[in-house]
Design a protein around this motif. Sequence first.
Motif, PDB file in Angstrom:
ATOM      1  N   LEU A  36       0.036 -12.429   2.809  1.00  0.00           N
ATOM      2  CA  LEU A  36       0.165 -12.986   4.151  1.00  0.00           C
ATOM      3  C   LEU A  36       1.435 -12.437   4.781  1.00  0.00           C
ATOM      4  O   LEU A  36       2.495 -13.045   4.707  1.00  0.00           O
ATOM      5  CB  LEU A  36       0.198 -14.514   4.098  1.00  0.00           C
ATOM      6  CG  LEU A  36      -1.046 -15.191   3.523  1.00  0.00           C
ATOM      7  CD1 LEU A  36      -0.909 -16.695   3.584  1.00  0.00           C
ATOM      8  CD2 LEU A  36      -2.294 -14.757   4.268  1.00  0.00           C
ATOM      9  N   VAL A  37       1.314 -11.255   5.387  1.00  0.00           N
ATOM     10  CA  VAL A  37       2.463 -10.614   5.992  1.00  0.00           C
ATOM     11  C   VAL A  37       2.436 -10.852   7.499  1.00  0.00           C
ATOM     12  O   VAL A  37       1.564 -11.531   8.022  1.00  0.00           O
ATOM     13  CB  VAL A  37       2.470  -9.100   5.674  1.00  0.00           C
ATOM     14  CG1 VAL A  37       2.632  -8.880   4.178  1.00  0.00           C
ATOM     15  CG2 VAL A  37       1.168  -8.454   6.161  1.00  0.00           C
ATOM     16  N   GLY A  38       3.371 -10.274   8.181  1.00  0.00           N
ATOM     17  CA  GLY A  38       3.443 -10.428   9.632  1.00  0.00           C
ATOM     18  C   GLY A  38       4.818 -10.893  10.046  1.00  0.00           C
ATOM     19  O   GLY A  38       5.382 -11.790   9.430  1.00  0.00           O
ATOM     20  N   ARG A  39       5.329 -10.296  11.114  1.00  0.00           N
ATOM     21  CA  ARG A  39       6.686 -10.607  11.549  1.00  0.00           C
ATOM     22  C   ARG A  39       6.772 -10.991  13.019  1.00  0.00           C
ATOM     23  O   ARG A  39       7.827 -11.417  13.494  1.00  0.00           O
ATOM     24  CB  ARG A  39       7.601  -9.399  11.288  1.00  0.00           C
ATOM     25  CG  ARG A  39       7.766  -9.073   9.803  1.00  0.00           C
ATOM     26  CD  ARG A  39       8.756  -7.942   9.618  1.00  0.00           C
ATOM     27  NE  ARG A  39       8.962  -7.641   8.201  1.00  0.00           N
ATOM     28  CZ  ARG A  39       9.842  -8.260   7.426  1.00  0.00           C
ATOM     29  NH1 ARG A  39      10.593  -9.233   7.935  1.00  0.00           N
ATOM     30  NH2 ARG A  39       9.991  -7.930   6.157  1.00  0.00           N
ATOM     31  N   LEU A  40       5.691 -10.829  13.775  1.00  0.00           N
ATOM     32  CA  LEU A  40       5.763 -11.112  15.203  1.00  0.00           C
ATOM     33  C   LEU A  40       5.966 -12.600  15.447  1.00  0.00           C
ATOM     34  O   LEU A  40       5.424 -13.438  14.720  1.00  0.00           O
ATOM     35  CB  LEU A  40       4.482 -10.641  15.896  1.00  0.00           C
ATOM     36  CG  LEU A  40       4.211  -9.135  15.881  1.00  0.00           C
ATOM     37  CD1 LEU A  40       2.918  -8.820  16.608  1.00  0.00           C
ATOM     38  CD2 LEU A  40       5.381  -8.375  16.513  1.00  0.00           C
ATOM     39  N   PRO A  41       6.731 -12.963  16.453  1.00  0.00           N
ATOM     40  CA  PRO A  41       6.944 -14.392  16.751  1.00  0.00           C
ATOM     41  C   PRO A  41       5.672 -15.043  17.268  1.00  0.00           C
ATOM     42  O   PRO A  41       4.789 -14.379  17.815  1.00  0.00           O
ATOM     43  CB  PRO A  41       8.039 -14.352  17.823  1.00  0.00           C
ATOM     44  CG  PRO A  41       7.909 -13.013  18.471  1.00  0.00           C
ATOM     45  CD  PRO A  41       7.465 -12.085  17.379  1.00  0.00           C
ATOM     46  N   ALA A  67      -2.960 -11.653  11.749  1.00  0.00           N
ATOM     47  CA  ALA A  67      -2.320 -11.093  10.553  1.00  0.00           C
ATOM     48  C   ALA A  67      -0.979 -10.451  10.863  1.00  0.00           C
ATOM     49  O   ALA A  67      -0.187 -10.200   9.952  1.00  0.00           O
ATOM     50  CB  ALA A  67      -3.243 -10.070   9.892  1.00  0.00           C
ATOM     51  N   GLU A  68      -0.688 -10.186  12.151  1.00  0.00           N
ATOM     52  CA  GLU A  68       0.584  -9.579  12.516  1.00  0.00           C
ATOM     53  C   GLU A  68       1.642 -10.619  12.868  1.00  0.00           C
ATOM     54  O   GLU A  68       2.818 -10.287  13.032  1.00  0.00           O
ATOM     55  CB  GLU A  68       0.383  -8.630  13.699  1.00  0.00           C
ATOM     56  CG  GLU A  68      -0.544  -7.453  13.384  1.00  0.00           C
ATOM     57  CD  GLU A  68      -0.757  -6.560  14.594  1.00  0.00           C
ATOM     58  OE1 GLU A  68      -0.112  -6.811  15.639  1.00  0.00           O
ATOM     59  OE2 GLU A  68      -1.562  -5.627  14.513  1.00  0.00           O
ATOM     60  N   LEU A  69       1.237 -11.883  12.989  1.00  0.00           N
ATOM     61  CA  LEU A  69       2.180 -12.945  13.321  1.00  0.00           C
ATOM     62  C   LEU A  69       2.862 -13.462  12.060  1.00  0.00           C
ATOM     63  O   LEU A  69       2.277 -13.451  10.975  1.00  0.00           O
ATOM     64  CB  LEU A  69       1.469 -14.101  14.022  1.00  0.00           C
ATOM     65  CG  LEU A  69       0.794 -13.804  15.354  1.00  0.00           C
ATOM     66  CD1 LEU A  69       0.109 -15.057  15.883  1.00  0.00           C
ATOM     67  CD2 LEU A  69       1.797 -13.282  16.364  1.00  0.00           C
ATOM     68  N   ASP A  70       4.087 -13.923  12.201  1.00  0.00           N
ATOM     69  CA  ASP A  70       4.786 -14.582  11.099  1.00  0.00           C
ATOM     70  C   ASP A  70       3.977 -15.806  10.695  1.00  0.00           C
ATOM     71  O   ASP A  70       3.784 -16.724  11.511  1.00  0.00           O
ATOM     72  CB  ASP A  70       6.179 -14.994  11.566  1.00  0.00           C
ATOM     73  CG  ASP A  70       6.986 -15.694  10.479  1.00  0.00           C
ATOM     74  OD1 ASP A  70       6.405 -16.146   9.477  1.00  0.00           O
ATOM     75  OD2 ASP A  70       8.212 -15.825  10.655  1.00  0.00           O
ATOM     76  N   PRO A  71       3.454 -15.843   9.451  1.00  0.00           N
ATOM     77  CA  PRO A  71       2.556 -16.949   9.085  1.00  0.00           C
ATOM     78  C   PRO A  71       3.219 -18.317   9.191  1.00  0.00           C
ATOM     79  O   PRO A  71       2.588 -19.286   9.618  1.00  0.00           O
ATOM     80  CB  PRO A  71       2.141 -16.624   7.650  1.00  0.00           C
ATOM     81  CG  PRO A  71       3.165 -15.648   7.151  1.00  0.00           C
ATOM     82  CD  PRO A  71       3.622 -14.894   8.341  1.00  0.00           C
ATOM     83  N   ARG A  72       4.500 -18.416   8.811  1.00  0.00           N
ATOM     84  CA  ARG A  72       5.194 -19.699   8.900  1.00  0.00           C
ATOM     85  C   ARG A  72       5.338 -20.134  10.348  1.00  0.00           C
ATOM     86  O   ARG A  72       5.151 -21.307  10.677  1.00  0.00           O
ATOM     87  CB  ARG A  72       6.569 -19.597   8.242  1.00  0.00           C
ATOM     88  CG  ARG A  72       6.553 -19.299   6.764  1.00  0.00           C
ATOM     89  CD  ARG A  72       6.029 -20.471   5.973  1.00  0.00           C
ATOM     90  NE  ARG A  72       6.269 -20.293   4.546  1.00  0.00           N
ATOM     91  CZ  ARG A  72       5.790 -21.091   3.609  1.00  0.00           C
ATOM     92  NH1 ARG A  72       5.047 -22.121   3.947  1.00  0.00           N
ATOM     93  NH2 ARG A  72       6.040 -20.872   2.329  1.00  0.00           N
ATOM     94  N   ALA A  73       5.699 -19.191  11.209  1.00  0.00           N
ATOM     95  CA  ALA A  73       5.861 -19.530  12.619  1.00  0.00           C
ATOM     96  C   ALA A  73       4.528 -19.963  13.240  1.00  0.00           C
ATOM     97  O   ALA A  73       4.479 -20.915  14.026  1.00  0.00           O
ATOM     98  CB  ALA A  73       6.430 -18.327  13.382  1.00  0.00           C
ATOM     99  N   LEU A 104      -7.925 -13.101  16.541  1.00  0.00           N
ATOM    100  CA  LEU A 104      -7.024 -12.695  17.605  1.00  0.00           C
ATOM    101  C   LEU A 104      -6.440 -13.916  18.306  1.00  0.00           C
ATOM    102  O   LEU A 104      -7.155 -14.893  18.563  1.00  0.00           O
ATOM    103  CB  LEU A 104      -7.760 -11.830  18.636  1.00  0.00           C
ATOM    104  CG  LEU A 104      -8.317 -10.492  18.139  1.00  0.00           C
ATOM    105  CD1 LEU A 104      -9.058  -9.785  19.267  1.00  0.00           C
ATOM    106  CD2 LEU A 104      -7.200  -9.610  17.608  1.00  0.00           C
ATOM    107  N   VAL A 105      -5.160 -13.850  18.602  1.00  0.00           N
ATOM    108  CA  VAL A 105      -4.481 -14.884  19.382  1.00  0.00           C
ATOM    109  C   VAL A 105      -3.930 -14.210  20.631  1.00  0.00           C
ATOM    110  O   VAL A 105      -2.967 -13.438  20.543  1.00  0.00           O
ATOM    111  CB  VAL A 105      -3.343 -15.543  18.581  1.00  0.00           C
ATOM    112  CG1 VAL A 105      -2.693 -16.658  19.398  1.00  0.00           C
ATOM    113  CG2 VAL A 105      -3.855 -16.096  17.259  1.00  0.00           C
ATOM    114  N   ASP A 106      -4.584 -14.441  21.769  1.00  0.00           N
ATOM    115  CA  ASP A 106      -4.206 -13.778  23.020  1.00  0.00           C
ATOM    116  C   ASP A 106      -4.145 -12.274  22.843  1.00  0.00           C
ATOM    117  O   ASP A 106      -3.240 -11.588  23.348  1.00  0.00           O
ATOM    118  CB  ASP A 106      -2.845 -14.299  23.516  1.00  0.00           C
ATOM    119  CG  ASP A 106      -2.889 -15.763  23.916  1.00  0.00           C
ATOM    120  OD1 ASP A 106      -4.005 -16.294  24.089  1.00  0.00           O
ATOM    121  OD2 ASP A 106      -1.814 -16.372  24.051  1.00  0.00           O
ATOM    122  N   GLY A 107      -5.089 -11.725  22.073  1.00  0.00           N
ATOM    123  CA  GLY A 107      -5.172 -10.283  21.878  1.00  0.00           C
ATOM    124  C   GLY A 107      -4.382  -9.739  20.706  1.00  0.00           C
ATOM    125  O   GLY A 107      -4.531  -8.571  20.344  1.00  0.00           O
TER     126      GLY A 107
END
Length: 634
Positions: A352-357, A432-438, A425-428
């Motif tokens: 579960l990777v991803g760093r985008l806010p 998987a690119e989003l920070d999972p915790r956030a 997808l979340v708003d496009g």
Amino acid sequence: MKWGAHTERIRRQRDARPPSPIRATVRLLPAASKSLAAAVVLAVVVTATLPAALALASGALVGSVEVVASEGLDSPARRRLIVAVAAVAVLFVAAQVAAPAVRVLADALGRRLDGQLRLRVMAATSAPAGIAHLEDPEVLDQVALAQGVGTSRVTPREAIVALASVSSARLASAGSAALLVAFRWWVALALFVVHAGMHVLLSSNLAHTVGALRGHARRFRRTSYFRDLALTPAAGKELRVFGLASWVGDRFGADWREAMVQFWIDRRRGRWLGPAYALVVLVAQGGAYALLGRSAVRGEISLGELTTFAAAVAGVGTVPIGIDDINIGYGTAPVPAALALEQATASAGSALVGRLPAEELPAHYIRFEGVSFRYNSARDQVFHRLDLEIPVGRSLAVVGSNGAGKTTLVKLLCRLYDPTAGRVLVDGTDLAELDPRAWQRRIAVIFQDFTRYDLSVADNVGFGAIDRLGDRDLLDSAAERAGATGIINALPSGWDTVLSRRYSGGVDLSGGQWQRVALARAFVAVEAGAGVLVLDEPTAALDVRAEADFYDRFLEVTRGITTVVISHRFSTVRRADRIVVVEHGRVIEDGDHESLLAAGNRYAHMFSLQAARFASPSEVPAPGNPVEHEVPGG
């Protein structure tokens, strides 16, 4: 080059081997407490020197007595006698104090290590953003081993105490052997090799036995399950009503015996080691004492030297196998398991990777595009190319029969798992690119099996936003929206009432009251910033009318909030803005209540079966429409 490659291969093989349990435990001690670890080492060294020092002082005392007896009390030997007596007295008292002091210090260090290890196990299991590892039997076996299951629940604390005691004894044995070198070096070497060799054999046998216990972690996990069934009140009701107590006891005994079979075999295989050890020690020490006696008779050594060497012979053999070695074997076993657990969960979490806010998301939609998913241990897919859009600011109800994958949909939405194919997808932006915790902070969920914390009402509700746990205004607002204010005000201590009868002054709530508390917890999360509110069948235990009342209030107070309601009861979600029916891993119907009824397909048939008593006559399908589907389990 060939030699370099060979040595590199050996190094890789060495590094690939897990550290021994004792070595792994010792490496953790400075992190537990540097000062206590240093104090234990110092105390062990000091304690180890006392037997040899006492042997020397005793020899000096006896030698002084011999001289004084021949020369009289007025001789210069009198002073040496007084000094020798004082030295023996001081060393004797020090020896009596030192051993308990070592155990006290080691116990304090061991307690620190126990606490640290428990925290590391908790951190390892809670570190991954997903929950796949918590449903993996291999990881659960590691958790059981890290908690000492299968090793008599002996903790590293007991191992550290025993290790300090045994280390002191081994150093003392080496010191006694060093004294014997002054008599005959080969006697010292022979005694030390005999004792050390037999100790290695006995320790290896014990390690093999402990390893056999560790190899049955899953079986011991099963025995723990049956044990807990007999001890917990939740299962206690059925055990008594259905007369299962004897059966549970029999299953516990059978599984425990099966797990212990290899242990018993290994123990029988090594039963000759104890008597052999005693026999070898008897012969070796008996021979040493005989040599000492002969040398004393021949005048080769004095009476004082005889006393010193005799004490040294006894000191070489002060490292017998006993409860300390057993505690070391059992108590250090959980440590490598805890370290392996950290590696396993780190691997599980790396998926579960991803760093985008994820702040302010979603603003427009959440869309499942061609999503397929299969659990690791399952052969069949839960979803196969599922397409679903969740618009922001509206309520969506997901309905379907049991096993349709509704709860799995929630897990994917919360990113507790990632799809095996397709994307969310979340708003496009790919989830998987989003920070999972956030992202998980943006979701407020009431699961079907929501947690009932044995803590205060304030904690049970406030856990929706842990950083605002003391904000009573926020708690009051959430409780009012959830219809829980009256429930909380009626409790003996209000918000401070503990919700468990297992604690003094605590109370328990009814199922409906607990659901209000859980709903308030979700509202706290929403008011603290969560963008999506999900209800995953939290009312499955209620009757249809009570569930309908619950959802009616819920959908009323959540107007304008992005809401996902999961249910297998079609009659309770008709007020949702949009309803989708999930079956066979796909969305088979999509629309609002009226349009789905008018279509006369799966939703209409199931609605007529489940909610005919609560629907208006116009909503019940015409009698001529046959019902072709089986009623899902409720």
